[in-house]
Design a protein around this motif. Structure first.
Motif, mmCIF file in Angstrom:
data_model
loop_
_atom_site.group_PDB
_atom_site.id
_atom_site.type_symbol
_atom_site.label_atom_id
_atom_site.label_comp_id
_atom_site.label_asym_id
_atom_site.label_seq_id
_atom_site.Cartn_x
_atom_site.Cartn_y
_atom_site.Cartn_z
ATOM 1 N N SER A 253 90.789 -40.782 16.608
ATOM 2 C CA SER A 253 90.609 -39.469 15.984
ATOM 3 C C SER A 253 89.556 -38.634 16.692
ATOM 4 O O SER A 253 89.476 -37.419 16.472
ATOM 5 C CB SER A 253 90.201 -39.635 14.512
ATOM 6 O OG SER A 253 91.232 -40.213 13.758
ATOM 7 N N GLN A 258 91.355 -38.659 22.118
ATOM 8 C CA GLN A 258 92.619 -37.921 22.072
ATOM 9 C C GLN A 258 92.923 -37.271 23.422
ATOM 10 O O GLN A 258 94.077 -37.229 23.858
ATOM 11 C CB GLN A 258 92.574 -36.876 20.963
ATOM 12 C CG GLN A 258 92.543 -37.489 19.560
ATOM 13 C CD GLN A 258 93.102 -36.572 18.501
ATOM 14 O OE1 GLN A 258 93.223 -35.372 18.695
ATOM 15 N NE2 GLN A 258 93.446 -37.147 17.350
ATOM 16 N N GLY A 275 99.068 -44.693 12.527
ATOM 17 C CA GLY A 275 98.922 -43.957 11.273
ATOM 18 C C GLY A 275 97.725 -43.025 11.257
ATOM 19 O O GLY A 275 96.802 -43.143 12.076
ATOM 20 N N PRO A 276 97.702 -42.104 10.323
ATOM 21 C CA PRO A 276 96.640 -41.094 10.291
ATOM 22 C C PRO A 276 95.257 -41.639 9.966
ATOM 23 O O PRO A 276 94.265 -41.025 10.352
ATOM 24 C CB PRO A 276 97.118 -40.115 9.201
ATOM 25 C CG PRO A 276 98.107 -40.877 8.387
ATOM 26 C CD PRO A 276 98.749 -41.838 9.328
ATOM 27 N N THR A 277 95.141 -42.787 9.271
ATOM 28 C CA THR A 277 93.791 -43.279 8.981
ATOM 29 C C THR A 277 93.094 -43.801 10.227
ATOM 30 O O THR A 277 91.887 -44.034 10.208
ATOM 31 C CB THR A 277 93.814 -44.371 7.890
ATOM 32 O OG1 THR A 277 94.698 -45.423 8.288
ATOM 33 C CG2 THR A 277 94.253 -43.810 6.563
ATOM 34 N N ASP A 280 94.145 -39.737 12.760
ATOM 35 C CA ASP A 280 93.805 -38.402 12.246
ATOM 36 C C ASP A 280 92.896 -38.568 11.031
ATOM 37 O O ASP A 280 93.191 -38.108 9.941
ATOM 38 C CB ASP A 280 95.076 -37.624 11.875
ATOM 39 C CG ASP A 280 94.776 -36.183 11.466
ATOM 40 O OD1 ASP A 280 93.712 -35.665 11.852
ATOM 41 O OD2 ASP A 280 95.595 -35.593 10.744
ATOM 42 N N ASN A 283 91.993 -35.724 8.875
ATOM 43 C CA ASN A 283 93.078 -35.081 8.142
ATOM 44 C C ASN A 283 93.318 -33.650 8.613
ATOM 45 O O ASN A 283 93.467 -32.716 7.829
ATOM 46 C CB ASN A 283 92.774 -35.094 6.627
ATOM 47 C CG ASN A 283 94.011 -34.883 5.793
ATOM 48 O OD1 ASN A 283 95.120 -35.212 6.210
ATOM 49 N ND2 ASN A 283 93.842 -34.326 4.606
ATOM 50 N N THR A 284 93.401 -33.497 9.932
ATOM 51 C CA THR A 284 93.653 -32.173 10.509
ATOM 52 C C THR A 284 95.141 -31.857 10.597
ATOM 53 O O THR A 284 95.518 -30.718 10.831
ATOM 54 C CB THR A 284 93.068 -32.101 11.936
ATOM 55 O OG1 THR A 284 93.762 -33.042 12.776
ATOM 56 C CG2 THR A 284 91.576 -32.407 11.937
ATOM 57 N N GLY A 285 95.974 -32.875 10.449
ATOM 58 C CA GLY A 285 97.406 -32.691 10.602
ATOM 59 C C GLY A 285 97.869 -32.775 12.045
ATOM 60 O O GLY A 285 99.039 -32.566 12.337
ATOM 61 N N ARG A 286 96.928 -33.120 12.951
ATOM 62 C CA ARG A 286 97.271 -33.191 14.376
ATOM 63 C C ARG A 286 97.048 -34.617 14.873
ATOM 64 O O ARG A 286 95.914 -35.046 15.092
ATOM 65 C CB ARG A 286 96.412 -32.218 15.183
ATOM 66 C CG ARG A 286 96.615 -30.760 14.830
ATOM 67 C CD ARG A 286 95.892 -29.859 15.824
ATOM 68 N NE ARG A 286 94.469 -30.143 15.886
ATOM 69 C CZ ARG A 286 93.566 -29.618 15.060
ATOM 70 N NH1 ARG A 286 93.957 -28.785 14.112
ATOM 71 N NH2 ARG A 286 92.291 -29.903 15.190
ATOM 72 N N LEU A 287 98.138 -35.344 15.032
ATOM 73 C CA LEU A 287 98.069 -36.661 15.629
ATOM 74 C C LEU A 287 98.014 -36.527 17.152
ATOM 75 O O LEU A 287 98.398 -35.491 17.696
ATOM 76 C CB LEU A 287 99.275 -37.496 15.204
ATOM 77 C CG LEU A 287 99.312 -37.890 13.725
ATOM 78 C CD1 LEU A 287 100.673 -38.476 13.362
ATOM 79 C CD2 LEU A 287 98.213 -38.885 13.394
ATOM 80 N N CYS A 306 108.190 -43.388 15.018
ATOM 81 C CA CYS A 306 107.513 -42.490 15.952
ATOM 82 C C CYS A 306 108.330 -42.455 17.233
ATOM 83 O O CYS A 306 108.801 -43.490 17.708
ATOM 84 C CB CYS A 306 106.091 -42.996 16.231
ATOM 85 S SG CYS A 306 105.144 -41.949 17.345
#
Length: 530
Positions: A253, A258, A275-277, A280, A283-287, A306
Motif C-alpha cells: 500500500s 506501488q 486483497g485490499p487489506t 490498499d 482504502n483509496t480504491g486504487r490497487l 484478478c
C-alpha cells in the motif's frame, strides 16, 4: 474399540491424525468428548471463553504449522467461537472446531431446548469451508477424512464437525480407519514451462510473497536469486528471507512499493489474494497496477479473481521449485536486474513515508526483535501493529502475525499469544495489544498464569480507540465512543499474579525492560504509555 462411545472414538481418531493440543471449555453437552480425552495423549487447555479457545487454536497453528483444534458446546459456545473462525477464514488458517448440537430428533423444530439454534450447522457454514454432522458411527471417519483433507490441501481455513447429543454417547461400531494422507494438486507442467519462459525474458521482474509462501522459504530464496528479483512481502509473509538483500518488508500500500510494482515488466504473485487489506490499506480504491501478472495459488478459485496472464493452481512448496528448475541456468549469470539495489532503494523510500509517530512505533518493535532474536510477536488491532504492518521485517517466518487486517478482530492477541506459547515452548512470546483490545480478552491472562507461559503482554495504553478517533477527525466527525476508560492494569496484573511494570514508549526504556526480563520465567505484563 467396540466399547468406545462415538465421542471417545472421535478423540482417538484425532490423536491418530497427529493432534497433540485441544483448546476448549467443557460443558454438559460435550462430556463424551472429555471421556475420550482422559487417558489420551492429547493435552487439553481450558481458556476462559470460547472466543479465547478459537484464538488460542489460531495462534497455536500459526506458530507450529499444525492445524489448531478447539472443542465447544452447542449454541452459545459455537456462536462465541464464530469470530475466531472468521479471522481464520480471512487469513487461511487451518482450524478444526468440533461442537455438540441438540439431539437429532429435535433439530430445526424450535422447541426451546437448552442452547437451541434454528439451524446451527447453517450458521457455522458462513465462516467454515466445510461443516459435517455425525449421525452414526459410519459417518465419523469420512467426516474427519474430509475435514483433514481440507485442512491440509487447497486453501486452508476453518472446518467444523458437530455431533448431536444423542449420538455422542452411542457405542462406536468398529470400522477400518485409514487416516489417508492428503496431497495438494501438482502444478501443471505446461503452465510452469510458460511461466519460466516469461520470467526468463523479463528484464525487470518483481516477486510478491504472501502467506502461502511461508512453507517454501528456501525455494523462494533460490528463485529470487536466480531472477535477481526484489521480493515484496505481504503482512502474512513477514519474516521470510530476513536480512536478504532482495526482500522488501514493506506494505504494497505504500507509494514506493506501488511504484516498484507498476514499473515491473512482470510480477509473479505467490500465495496472496492481492486483497485490499494488504494492497490498499488506506482504502483509496486504487490497487497496484501490473503490466503483466502471473499468479501461483493453492486455491483454484483465487487466481480467477484478478486478471493474470498465467494462473497456476498449486502450493508454493511444489510450484516454486518446479519453476526454478524450469528456468534456464543463464538467468542468474548477468545479474541484469540490479534487484538488490532496487530493493534497498524501495526500503529506504518506503520507510521515509511513515509518520514520525509510526516510525517510533516501528523502532520499538525492531528493538524487541533485536533484543529477543527468534521470538514470536503476536499483535492485535493497535497502533504499533498498524505501523509495523506498513514497514517491518521480522527474523523468522512464523514469528509475526496479528489480527488487524483480513477479518480485523479485536481481542485476538492475548489468547493467540497463549496458543503460540503452547506451540513454541522454548521461545519468548511477545503479545502487543491496545488497552481497548486487551479488554476483550483480559480473563485469558489467567490461562498464562496457570501454565506459567513465557509471554510478555505489552499493553499500548493510549486510553481509548485513538486510531478510530483519528479516523473520525479526518472525516470531520467529532470522536464519539472512542474513549472507554481502561482499568488499572497494575491491579489486573496483581489479580492475575503476573509481574507488572510501566514504561514510557521509548526505545531506551524498552531495552532496559527487556534486559531485565531475560532469564525470567512465566508471564509478565508491561504497560506502555505513549
Amino acid at each position: 474399540m467396540s466399547n468406545f462411545s462415538i465421542g471417545e472414538a472421535l478423540v482417538t481418531a484425532l490423536e491418530k491424525r497427529g493432534v497433540t493440543h485441544v483448546f476448549g471449555i467443557p460443558g454438559v453437552h460435550t462430556v463424551e468428548l472429555y471421556r475420550g480425552l482422559n487417558g489420551s495423549g492429547i493435552r487439553h487447555i481450558t481458556p476462559r471463553h470460547e472466543q479465547g479457545a478459537g484464538f488460542m487454536a489460531d495462534g497455536y497453528c500459526r506458530a507450529s504449522g499444525k492445524p489448531g483444534v478447539a472443542f465447544t458446546i452447542t449454541g452459545p459456545g459455537l456462536t462465541n467461537i464464530l469470530t475466531p473462525m472468521g479471522q481464520a477464514l480471512a487469513d487461511s488458517i487451518p482450524l478444526l472446531v468440533i461442537s455438540s448440537t441438540n439431539e437429532a430428533r429435535y433439530l430445526k423444530k424450535g422447541l426451546g431446548h437448552l442452547h437451541e439454534l434454528p439451524d446451527q450447522k447453517a450458521l457455522v457454514e458462513q465462516v467454515a469451508g466445510f461443516s459435517a454432522q455425525i449421525e452414526e458411527s459410519r459417518d465419523l471417519y469420512p467426516a474427519l477424512d474430509e475435514a483433514f483433507r481440507r485442512l491440509e490441501t487447497g486453501r486452508p481455513g476453518p472446518v467444523h464437525i458437530q455431533v448431536p447429543l444423542d449420538v455422542f454417547g452411542q457405542v462406536f461400531q468398529d470400522q477400518a480407519s485409514t487416516c489417508p494422507k492428503s496431497s495438494a494438486p501438482l502444478p501443471d507442467q505446461t503452465l510452469i514451462a510458460q511461466a519460466a519462459e516469461h520470467l526468463s525474458k523479463a528484464r525487470n521482474p518483481v516477486l510478491i510473497a504472501g502467506g502461502g509462501a511461508k512453507e517454501a522459504e528456501n525455494s523462494l530464496r533460490l528463485l529470487a536469486e536466480k531472477l535477481d528479483a526484489p521480493v515484496v512481502q505481504t503482512i502474512n509473509a513477514r519474516g521470510l528471507l530476513h536480512d536478504h538483500p532482495l526482500r522488501i518488508p514493506a506494505s504494497p500500500s505504500l507509494r514506493a512499493v506501488q511504484e516498484l510494482l507498476a514499473g515491473a515488466d512482470l510480477v509473479l504473485a505467490i500465495g496472496t489474494e492481492l486483497g485490499p487489506t494488504d494492497f490498499d490499506i488506506y482504502n483509496t480504491g486504487r490497487l497496484p497496477r501490473f503490466n503483466r501478472l502471473i499468479r501461483i495459488d493453492i486455491d483454484g478459485d483465487q487466481p480467477s479473481r484478478c486478471t493474470a496472464e498465467l494462473k497456476i493452481q498449486a502450493s508454493a512448496k511444489q510450484a516454486i521449485p518446479a519453476l526454478t528448475d524450469a528456468l534456464p541456468s543463464s538467468c542468474h549469470v548477468d545479474n541484469r536486474n540490479g534487484g538488490a539495489t532496487k530493493a534497498a532503494s524501495v526500503i529506504s523510500t518506503a520507510r521515509a513515508e511513515l509518520s514520525p509517530a509510526y516510525l517510533e512505533m516501528v523502532e520499538m518493535i525492531e528493538t524487541i526483535r533485536d533484543h529477543l532474536p527468534g521470538s514470536v510477536i503476536v499483535g492485535d488491532s493497535t497502533q504499533p501493529i498498524y505501523a509495523a504492518n506498513l514497514f517491518y521485517g521480522h527474523d523468522n517466518s512464523r514469528g509475526w502475525f496479528n489480527s488487524s487486517v483480513g477479518f480485523g478482530t479485536l481481542g485476538y492477541a492475548i489468547p493467540a499469544a497463549i496458543g503460540a506459547a503452547f506451540a513454541e515452548a522454548d521461545k519468548q512470546i511477545i503479545c502487543i495489544t491496545g488497552d481497548g483490545g486487551a479488554q476483550f480478552t483480559l480473563p485469558e491472562l489467567m490461562t498464562a498464569t496457570e501454565h506459567q507461559l513465557p509471554i510478555t503482554f505489552m499493553i499500548w495504553n493510549n486510553s481509548g480507540y485513538q486510531e478510530i478517533a483519528d479516523a473520525m477527525r479526518q472525516q470531520d466527525i467529532p470522536p464519539v465512543g472512542c474513549d472507554p476508560a481502561p482499568p488499572d492494569f497494575s491491579l489486573i496484573a496483581q489479580a492475575c499474579r503476573i509481574p507488572y511494570e510501566q514504561i514510557k514508549a521509548s526505545c531506551p526504556d524498552l531495552k532496559d525492560y527487556l534486559d531485565r526480563r531475560k532469564g525470567q520465567k512465566g508471564p509478565a505484563l508491561l504497560e506502555i504509555k505513549p
